[in-house]
Design an enzyme around this catalytic site. Structure first.
Site, PDB file in Angstrom:
ATOM      1  CB  SER A  46      17.236 -22.750 -16.808  1.00 31.79           C
ATOM      2  OG  SER A  46      15.984 -21.979 -16.699  1.00 31.79           O
ATOM      3  CG  HIS A  47      16.728 -18.036 -17.418  1.00 32.88           C
ATOM      4  ND1 HIS A  47      15.728 -18.929 -17.427  1.00 32.88           N
ATOM      5  CD2 HIS A  47      16.727 -17.640 -18.780  1.00 32.88           C
ATOM      6  CE1 HIS A  47      15.219 -18.990 -18.589  1.00 32.88           C
ATOM      7  NE2 HIS A  47      15.715 -18.212 -19.473  1.00 32.88           N
ATOM      8  CG  HIS A 119      16.860 -10.972 -23.419  1.00 29.73           C
ATOM      9  ND1 HIS A 119      16.526 -11.961 -22.773  1.00 29.73           N
ATOM     10  CD2 HIS A 119      16.029  -9.791 -22.991  1.00 29.73           C
ATOM     11  CE1 HIS A 119      15.831 -11.544 -21.582  1.00 29.73           C
ATOM     12  NE2 HIS A 119      15.513 -10.305 -21.852  1.00 29.73           N
ATOM     13  CB  ALA A 122      13.792 -15.154 -16.338  1.00 33.52           C
ATOM     14  CB  ALA A 179       9.559 -20.994 -23.489  1.00 31.13           C
ATOM     15  CD  GLU A 187      12.199 -24.880 -17.721  1.00 29.31           C
ATOM     16  OE1 GLU A 187      11.384 -25.586 -18.487  1.00 29.31           O
ATOM     17  OE2 GLU A 187      11.520 -24.093 -17.100  1.00 29.31           O
ATOM     18  CG  LEU A 303      -2.787 -16.014  -7.560  1.00 27.03           C
ATOM     19  CD1 LEU A 303      -2.853 -14.555  -6.686  1.00 27.03           C
ATOM     20  CD2 LEU A 303      -3.929 -16.107  -8.674  1.00 27.03           C
ATOM     21  CD  GLN A 306       0.405 -18.137  -4.908  1.00 29.02           C
ATOM     22  OE1 GLN A 306       0.119 -19.274  -5.306  1.00 29.02           O
ATOM     23  NE2 GLN A 306      -0.558 -17.742  -4.186  1.00 29.02           N
TER      24      GLN A 306
END
Length: 332
Positions: A46-47, A119, A122, A179, A187, A303, A306
């Site tokens: 999405s970015h 901007h 991400a 977000a 998204e 995490l 990952q």
């Protein structure tokens, strides 16, 4: 959804050539194309190339300066302002981050405020870059209103993302980028494009009713904050940090100023870096690794970051939405 395989170097070349055609000089095009390519590399679709038509729209309308030359100014010993010259945020970040890293290594804590940029990417790009230098990174930015504060049905906040990165000496950083809305707007837009539902309650339709239809949310509806009042309060904090403290536009001001060309609106970004070695001492990594070991040993956990880092290991082509690719190729 039909997809077309495209190697990362081709993704970069495509982004760079389109951005250059519509007004970016080599440095500006390189910064943005690298950001887009890294998003595709890590699976943050999405970015990635999804943003190119919006980048182009803002260049065509002359809202964005494709030849921006950001300038750093030290406000204090450990506070730096980047004047973004009305360009894209990745360009100002590229200019400001090295100075932030040097400052933080000297003083333990550094703050970078970015003004007058647009901007569309991400936030993990900048926080992870800090963590790769053994610094803790925190970043946030506001956007045009698309999120209703808790209890309201009309938007006031942007999706107002926040990213945090913790360095690890012998492993990839722990990074989250989220977000403060139930779902990132990009998204939701991808789901609408691909014909997918979103979780019920992601947003409201134009009648103020909760819905799982991304089209209804995007067209006349509104996103909701995650966790009701909790996410709403964090979104408010980000407005104050990224606009009030930076001295740039709040979300409602960005909406009033924007020409609605489909590209990113103008606004600021707040970035903070912390040196764990100067603040916590030389054993900071060994101590934090004990915590990560405990977390990782719990069944069902992973995490943050990952998945992206695992995607990064894949050197093969990425599957790009064929209709999107057709749209971008028509811009070349």
């Amino acid at each position: 959804m039909n997809t077309t395989p495209l190697r990362l170097e081709k993704i970069y070349d495509l982004a760079y050539s389109v951005l250059s055609k519509y007004g970016c000089d080599p440095f500006n095009a390189e910064c943005v194309a690298t950001t887009v390519t890294h998003a595709e590399r890590d699976g943050s679709v999405s970015h990635g190339l999804f943003r190119i038509p919006g980048y182009v729209a803002s260049l065509k309308s002359k809202k964005v300066n494709g030849a921006s030359k950001p300038i750093n100014t030290h406000l204090t010993n450990n506070a730096i302002r980047v004047e973004g010259d009305y360009g894209f945020a990745p360009v100002a970040i590229k200019v400001g981050l090295p100075e932030l890293i040097k400052t933080t290594r000297n003083y333990g804590i550094g703050v970078l405020t970015i003004k007058n940029t647009h901007h569309f990417a991400a936030l993990w790009h900048e926080t992870e870059a800090l963590a790769e230098k053994n610094l803790i990174g925190l970043a946030c930015t506001a956007y045009k209103p698309v999120v209703a504060p808790a209890g309201a049905k009309k938007p006031l906040y942007g999706t107002n993302p926040i990213s945090f990165a913790w360095p690890r000496k012998n492993s990839t950083p722990v990074v989250f980028d989220m977000a403060t809305s139930t779902m990132a707007l990009g998204e939701v837009q991808v789901a609408a494009r691909d014909g997918h539902k979103v979780p019920f309650g992601t947003g409201l339709n134009s009648k103020g009713e909760k819905t799982d239809d991304p089209v209804a949310i995007s067209n006349g509806g509104v996103l909701l904050p995650f966790g009701d009042y909790k996410g709403s309060s964090i979104a408010m904090m980000i407005e104050l940090l990224a606009a009030g403290l930076v001295g740039d536009l709040f979300s409602f001001e960005a909406a009033n100023e924007d020409n609605n060309d489909g590209g990113p609106s103008r606004g600021g970004e707040f970035i903070m870096a912390i040196s764990p070695e100067l603040i916590a001492g030389k054993n900071w990594n060994d101590h934090s690794e004990k915590f990560f070991e405990q977390l990782s040993n719990l069944d069902g956990t992973r995490l943050p970051g990952q998945r992206r880092h695992n995607n990064r290991k894949d050197n093969g082509p990425r599957k790009i939405n064929s209709e999107l690719l057709k749209t971008i190729n028509q811009l070349t």
